[in-house]
Design an enzyme around this catalytic site. Structure first.
Site, PDB file in Angstrom:
ATOM      1  CE  LYS A 279      54.787   8.278  73.436  1.00 47.09           C
ATOM      2  NZ  LYS A 279      53.655   8.568  72.518  1.00 47.09           N
ATOM      3  CD  GLU A 366      41.913  16.620  66.479  1.00 45.42           C
ATOM      4  OE1 GLU A 366      42.421  15.967  67.423  1.00 45.42           O
ATOM      5  OE2 GLU A 366      42.423  17.681  66.034  1.00 45.42           O
ATOM      6  NE  ARG A 394      41.949  20.514  69.816  1.00 42.24           N
ATOM      7  CZ  ARG A 394      43.265  20.654  69.849  1.00 42.24           C
ATOM      8  NH1 ARG A 394      44.000  20.126  68.898  1.00 42.24           N
ATOM      9  NH2 ARG A 394      43.841  21.326  70.814  1.00 42.24           N
TER      10      ARG A 394
END
Length: 622
Positions: A279, A366, A394
């Site tokens: 990344k 979540e 969610r």
């Protein structure tokens, strides 16, 4: 290469590996130069350059369909499909979206914005393809953090048992927004270890094939090593679920990527290609970033990198809230913090450093975060759950059944509430009031200043009688660096501005309070302003005291299910005839742009409020 000349990815198939590698360097420089000016998702796109080139080299989009999980790592895809010339408008009003957007290009077959949907959508597309007797590839690119989310697991479990074909690319950069967490992360670490074996194997091969005798030795030992490797690959989680596992593959080696993609292309059933990437590849500060500072960036100077900013007089709401939570944790040992992968975004890093045993980042999960919060509350501790408004969607079932139904004492901080800005329709925090207001037992609050936020936190902790929800935006507000121990009376509203000459009254909350006060003073308006800092429960005494004058309920959230609609219902229930008007956002998805632009576009600006006040005054005097 001039990236502005790219119209579609067909040209890639004419390039050799050296030219593809050179193209990757050009694209990486382009992303650094452009995103550092406009802001956007930075490090995730730098990490996926070679992989995206490989996808378009091997497959034939748009006939073959690419789904990028979340969609924030599609900048390279956009460049290769002819959109480089629009990058100066990235995430701006009427500009290039930061995610896949179907109306933007035929190469964008799906839209996301939140994680872990790609495999589910790809499975559905594969089913429809097979029903139609069509023949094309469907490829889902999923990050290692998203792979650990519940929906991804559900989709893998289902897809693995279907007689169809989807190619799943596991883009493994060992990061989410910041560091990854959990058992899936540990599992992938174990698989990554085998990359060391791959590196040794390459060196071993290069040494032996230099002589005829060495080539014979290499061929003999290769068969044995390949059988061992295949046995290892057949023992991964993915192979146990019914997928062909390919990898790990060096995600920055064009040749390796193309070779792995072609293997998956030849297979007749679903595959998982495990691609290891870095990344932030190509920008040192982003490569070394473990906190997620370079995940999503504002404009910055690429020669200096992102510089820490400190303003003693102003701070984000996330900083205001986390500062007081940390302050309280010093003396209250039962307070703990939970977040679903938003540790950096919600400014919780300092708390995690100070109290590592009382802080829990559960990853992109979540639902789990919400029910875990319930368990913590029911077993004697006091949890603070920090979650973005759009991600809270969610966990609605868990908020309703596992938190509110059992009346669990806790505090839920809803970050990024109301209008959010440049991330567009998927991230606006305008839905949560509408779906939370009907839930029994919830106390819903929104502060207008630092002290009020602290008092709300204190109140939730002191009473511990219900689940408390505190909404706050992503905007900047003033701060004092002081802390208060005071609490609030639940459900009590206050006048933020009052004059004896008032001919009408405005009810509002949150950031809007300060904007309205300024508007009143600047224009010498004859109105009162009520700070409805508790959206639920309503201050019924206050509402009954203002029935004699026109009322405006001003909000920066959706009008359906808003505070205004509940005030209307209150007056109907109590058979009160009042002159009341609601000024809020109409029920539709909100396009990207800055928050000030969105306020104007959605007709909830101070000019719109003043026009409504003038209309009421005209009605009163006519």
């Amino acid at each position: 290469m001039n990236l502005m000349d790219i119209k579609n990815p067909d040209f890639l198939k004419q390039l050799n590996k050296k030219e593809l590698t050179s193209l990757a360097a050009d694209i990486r420089k382009f992303i650094i130069d452009n995103v550092s000016k406009t802001g956007g998702h930075f490090s995730s796109n730098l990490g996926i350059v070679e992989l995206t080139i490989g996808l378009h080299y091997v497959f034939g989009a748009p006939a073959d369909k690419f789904l990028f999980d979340v969609g924030h790592q599609t900048y390279v895809h956009k460049i290769l499909t002819g959109r480089a010339d629009r990058f100066t408008t990235l995430r701006q009003k009427d500009g290039l979206s930061g995610f896949q957007k179907r109306c933007e290009s035929e190469y964008d077959c799906f839209e996301a914005g939140h994680s872990s949907t790609a495999i589910s959508a790809a499975t559905g597309m594969a089913i429809a393809r097979d029903m139609n007797n069509d023949h094309y590839e469907i490829i889902a690119v999923v990050g290692d953090a998203a792979m650990a989310s519940g929906e991804s697991f559900e989709a893998l479990n289902h897809l693995g048992g279907l007689n169809t074909k989807v190619i799943i690319i596991l883009n493994d950069n060992n990061m989410s927004i910041g560091n990854n967490v959990g058992g899936m992360h540990n599992l992938l670490n174990d698989i990554r270890v085998s990359q060391g074996y791959e590196n040794v194997r390459s060196t071993y091969r290069d040494l032996l094939i230099r002589t005829a005798r060495g080539k014979k030795v290499y061929r003999a030992t290769k068969r044995m090593k390949d059988s061992i490797r295949n046995a290892m690959n057949n023992d991964t989680m993915f192979s146990q679920l019914g997928f062909d596992y390919i990898g790990p593959v060096d995600g920055h080696n064009i040749s390796e990527i193309i070779r792995a993609l072609k293997v998956a292309q030849r297979h007749e059933h679903s595959s998982v290609i495990h691609v290891m990437t870095t990344k932030g590849k190509g920008y040192d500060q982003a490569e070394n970033d473990r906190l997620g500072l370079y995940h999503g960036v504002n404009a910055f100077d690429i020669t200096k990198g992102i510089q820490p900013k400190y303003d003693p007089d102003n701070a984000s709401w996330s900083q205001i809230v986390s500062s007081h939570i940390k302050y309280m944790m010093q003396d209250h040992k039962d307070i703990c913090v939970v977040t679903p992968a938003m540790k950096t975004g919600s400014c919780l890093n300092d708390i995690f450093l100070a109290y590592p045993k009382r802080c829990f980042d559960v990853g992109i999960a979540e639902e789990h975060a919400m029910t875990m919060t319930s368990g913590i509350a029911l077993n004697g501790a006091f949890p603070f759950l920090s979650i973005y408004s759009s991600f809270l969607q969610r966990a609605y079932d868990q908020l309703n059944h596992d938190i509110a139904r059992m009346d669990c004492p806790c505090l839920i901080g809803i970050d990024r509430a109301d209008l959010v800005g440049k991330d567009g329709p998927t991230h606006q925090g305008v839905f949560d009031i509408g779906f939370m207001m009907p839930i029994p037992n919830l106390v819903i609050m929104e502060p207008s200043n630092e002290t009020e936020a602290q008092m709300m936190i204190n109140t939730a902790y002191a009473l511990k009688d219900h689940p408390y929800v505190m909404r706050y935006s992503n905007q900047i507000t003033s701060r004092t660096l002081n802390h208060t121990e005071e609490t609030l009376e639940v459900g009590q509203w206050v006048y933020a501005y009052k004059t004896d000459e008032a001919t009408s009254v405005i009810i509002s909350y949150g950031d809007a309070i300060n904007d309205i006060i300024k508007t009143i003073k600047d224009n010498d308006l004859k109105v009162n302003l009520i700070n409805a800092r508790f959206l639920k429960p309503l201050d019924e005494d206050m509402l009954m005291s203002i029935t004699h004058m026109p009322i405006i309920v001003y909000e920066r959230s959706l009008i359906d299910g808003s505070l205004g609609t509940y005030i209307n219902d209150f007056y109907i229930k109590h058979q009160q005839v009042v002159n009341i008007k609601n000024l809020a956002i109409e029920n539709h998805y909100i396009a990207q742009g800055t928050v000030p632009e969105q306020i104007v576009e959605e007709h909830v600006s101070m000019d719109d409020l003043m026009a409504l006040i003038e209309e009421i005054e005209s009605e009163r005097t006519s």
